[in-house]
Design a protein around this motif. Structure first.
Motif, PDB file in Angstrom:
ATOM      1  N   LEU A  49       0.812  -1.221   0.000  1.00  0.00           N
ATOM      2  CA  LEU A  49       0.000   0.000   0.000  1.00  0.00           C
ATOM      3  C   LEU A  49       0.846   1.272   0.000  1.00  0.00           C
ATOM      4  O   LEU A  49       0.546   2.200  -0.765  1.00  0.00           O
ATOM      5  N   PRO A  50       1.920   1.351   0.783  1.00  0.00           N
ATOM      6  CA  PRO A  50       2.748   2.557   0.710  1.00  0.00           C
ATOM      7  C   PRO A  50       3.462   2.739  -0.630  1.00  0.00           C
ATOM      8  O   PRO A  50       3.950   3.831  -0.926  1.00  0.00           O
ATOM      9  N   MET A  51       3.514   1.676  -1.438  1.00  0.00           N
ATOM     10  CA  MET A  51       4.174   1.747  -2.741  1.00  0.00           C
ATOM     11  C   MET A  51       3.214   2.169  -3.847  1.00  0.00           C
ATOM     12  O   MET A  51       3.627   2.327  -5.007  1.00  0.00           O
ATOM     13  N   ILE A  52       1.927   2.304  -3.520  1.00  0.00           N
ATOM     14  CA  ILE A  52       0.921   2.720  -4.504  1.00  0.00           C
ATOM     15  C   ILE A  52       0.790   4.238  -4.453  1.00  0.00           C
ATOM     16  O   ILE A  52       0.671   4.820  -3.376  1.00  0.00           O
ATOM     17  N   ARG A  53       0.788   4.869  -5.603  1.00  0.00           N
ATOM     18  CA  ARG A  53       0.655   6.327  -5.640  1.00  0.00           C
ATOM     19  C   ARG A  53      -0.719   6.748  -5.122  1.00  0.00           C
ATOM     20  O   ARG A  53      -1.696   5.994  -5.237  1.00  0.00           O
ATOM     21  N   ASP A  64      -9.610   0.623   7.037  1.00  0.00           N
ATOM     22  CA  ASP A  64      -8.410   1.396   6.706  1.00  0.00           C
ATOM     23  C   ASP A  64      -8.797   2.781   6.198  1.00  0.00           C
ATOM     24  O   ASP A  64      -9.391   2.911   5.121  1.00  0.00           O
ATOM     25  N   GLU A  65      -8.467   3.812   6.940  1.00  0.00           N
ATOM     26  CA  GLU A  65      -8.840   5.179   6.571  1.00  0.00           C
ATOM     27  C   GLU A  65      -7.969   5.750   5.457  1.00  0.00           C
ATOM     28  O   GLU A  65      -8.218   6.862   4.987  1.00  0.00           O
ATOM     29  N   ARG A  66      -6.984   4.978   5.017  1.00  0.00           N
ATOM     30  CA  ARG A  66      -6.131   5.432   3.918  1.00  0.00           C
ATOM     31  C   ARG A  66      -6.730   5.122   2.547  1.00  0.00           C
ATOM     32  O   ARG A  66      -6.199   5.558   1.523  1.00  0.00           O
ATOM     33  N   VAL A  67      -7.861   4.386   2.541  1.00  0.00           N
ATOM     34  CA  VAL A  67      -8.400   3.898   1.265  1.00  0.00           C
ATOM     35  C   VAL A  67      -9.921   3.994   1.257  1.00  0.00           C
ATOM     36  O   VAL A  67     -10.565   4.158   2.296  1.00  0.00           O
ATOM     37  N   MET A 108     -13.800 -10.097  -5.566  1.00  0.00           N
ATOM     38  CA  MET A 108     -12.654  -9.238  -5.817  1.00  0.00           C
ATOM     39  C   MET A 108     -12.818  -7.941  -5.037  1.00  0.00           C
ATOM     40  O   MET A 108     -13.835  -7.253  -5.167  1.00  0.00           O
ATOM     41  N   MET A 109     -11.811  -7.608  -4.253  1.00  0.00           N
ATOM     42  CA  MET A 109     -11.798  -6.357  -3.510  1.00  0.00           C
ATOM     43  C   MET A 109     -11.086  -5.298  -4.350  1.00  0.00           C
ATOM     44  O   MET A 109      -9.949  -5.494  -4.778  1.00  0.00           O
ATOM     45  N   VAL A 110     -11.771  -4.191  -4.573  1.00  0.00           N
ATOM     46  CA  VAL A 110     -11.194  -3.063  -5.316  1.00  0.00           C
ATOM     47  C   VAL A 110     -10.893  -1.969  -4.313  1.00  0.00           C
ATOM     48  O   VAL A 110     -11.785  -1.548  -3.559  1.00  0.00           O
ATOM     49  N   VAL A 111      -9.669  -1.511  -4.280  1.00  0.00           N
ATOM     50  CA  VAL A 111      -9.223  -0.533  -3.282  1.00  0.00           C
ATOM     51  C   VAL A 111      -8.582   0.643  -4.003  1.00  0.00           C
ATOM     52  O   VAL A 111      -7.755   0.454  -4.899  1.00  0.00           O
ATOM     53  N   ARG A 112      -8.967   1.845  -3.608  1.00  0.00           N
ATOM     54  CA  ARG A 112      -8.298   3.060  -4.117  1.00  0.00           C
ATOM     55  C   ARG A 112      -7.631   3.769  -2.967  1.00  0.00           C
ATOM     56  O   ARG A 112      -8.264   4.071  -1.957  1.00  0.00           O
ATOM     57  N   ARG A 113      -6.338   4.040  -3.122  1.00  0.00           N
ATOM     58  CA  ARG A 113      -5.612   4.736  -2.072  1.00  0.00           C
ATOM     59  C   ARG A 113      -5.869   6.239  -2.149  1.00  0.00           C
ATOM     60  O   ARG A 113      -5.855   6.824  -3.231  1.00  0.00           O
ATOM     61  N   PHE A 114      -6.140   6.846  -1.019  1.00  0.00           N
ATOM     62  CA  PHE A 114      -6.330   8.304  -0.981  1.00  0.00           C
ATOM     63  C   PHE A 114      -4.987   9.004  -1.196  1.00  0.00           C
ATOM     64  O   PHE A 114      -3.934   8.474  -0.866  1.00  0.00           O
TER      65      PHE A 114
END
Length: 204
Positions: free
Chosen positions: A142-146, A184-187, A198-204
């Motif tokens: 997750l920290p590696m995702i823009r 997770d409040e980051r996403v 399938m879980m779809v996650v978008r990073r803030f």
């Protein structure tokens, strides 16, 4: 209903039909293959995002990697990691047949050891291996995702066992993973009831 959906879904490249046949003939677990319906979803995601960098954890025979690579930006690259060297032989063969050998980098080994050394920022990450390691892999990547980038995690419903099976260790771990993502409040996230979930996650 799925058959109707498939008949109203564009076909994937012929090389993937050949790969599907080869996977059924040459592997012991062909059900691990993404298949044309899910493959088209991966391809669509990639076309929408137009990623420069993609990471896939769990290559298997390369079906998902080929689908995800279809939407790469002109100078984009996909890194895919697989621990099983026998299926990597098939993946390498078909990635070459698909004309993507110069755009997909195959890594053999443990993702926990390989991924941190890549020193990349990813637009899209696809988790599809080591279900018992999903939480570790999620926290690692997750920290590696823009910011604004996406993560997809496959098989998060585990044949529905996450709803009711308290004895299945994988189902229990995936429940914990789903709860972790939800909290997770980051996403922000969307769980799709597609095939095995399938879980779809978008990073803030």
């Amino acid at each position: 209903m799925l058959d109707y959906c498939l008949t109203h879904t564009s076909p994937l490249p012929p090389v993937l039909q050949e790969l599907e046949r080869a996977t059924h003939l040459r592997t012991l677990s062909p059900q691990m293959l993404a298949g044309p319906y899910q493959g088209m979803l991966l391809q669509m995601f990639s076309h929408m995002i137009r990623p420069q960098r993609v990471l896939e954890i769990g290559t298997f025979t390369g079906y998902g990697a080929i689908c995800l690579a279809q939407g790469l930006a002109p100078d984009g690259r996909l890194h895919t990691v697989e621990v099983d060297d026998e299926v990597l032989v098939i993946a390498r063969e078909f990635i070459h047949k698909a004309g993507l050998a110069d755009r997909i980098t195959l890594h053999h080994g443990d993702a926990a050891l390989i991924v941190p050394d890549l020193q990349e920022t990813f637009d899209l990450v696809y988790l599809d291996a080591g279900k018992l390691n999903y939480i570790h892999h999620y926290n690692m990547v997750l920290p590696m995702i823009r910011p604004g980038g996406f993560l997809l995690a496959d098989n998060v419903l585990w044949d529905g066992k996450v709803l009711h099976d308290a004895k299945d260790a994988t189902a229990q771990l995936l429940r914990e993973f789903n709860d972790l993502v939800q909290a997770d409040e980051r996403v922000e996230n969307l769980l799709l009831p597609l095939r095995d979930g399938m879980m779809v996650v978008r990073r803030f």
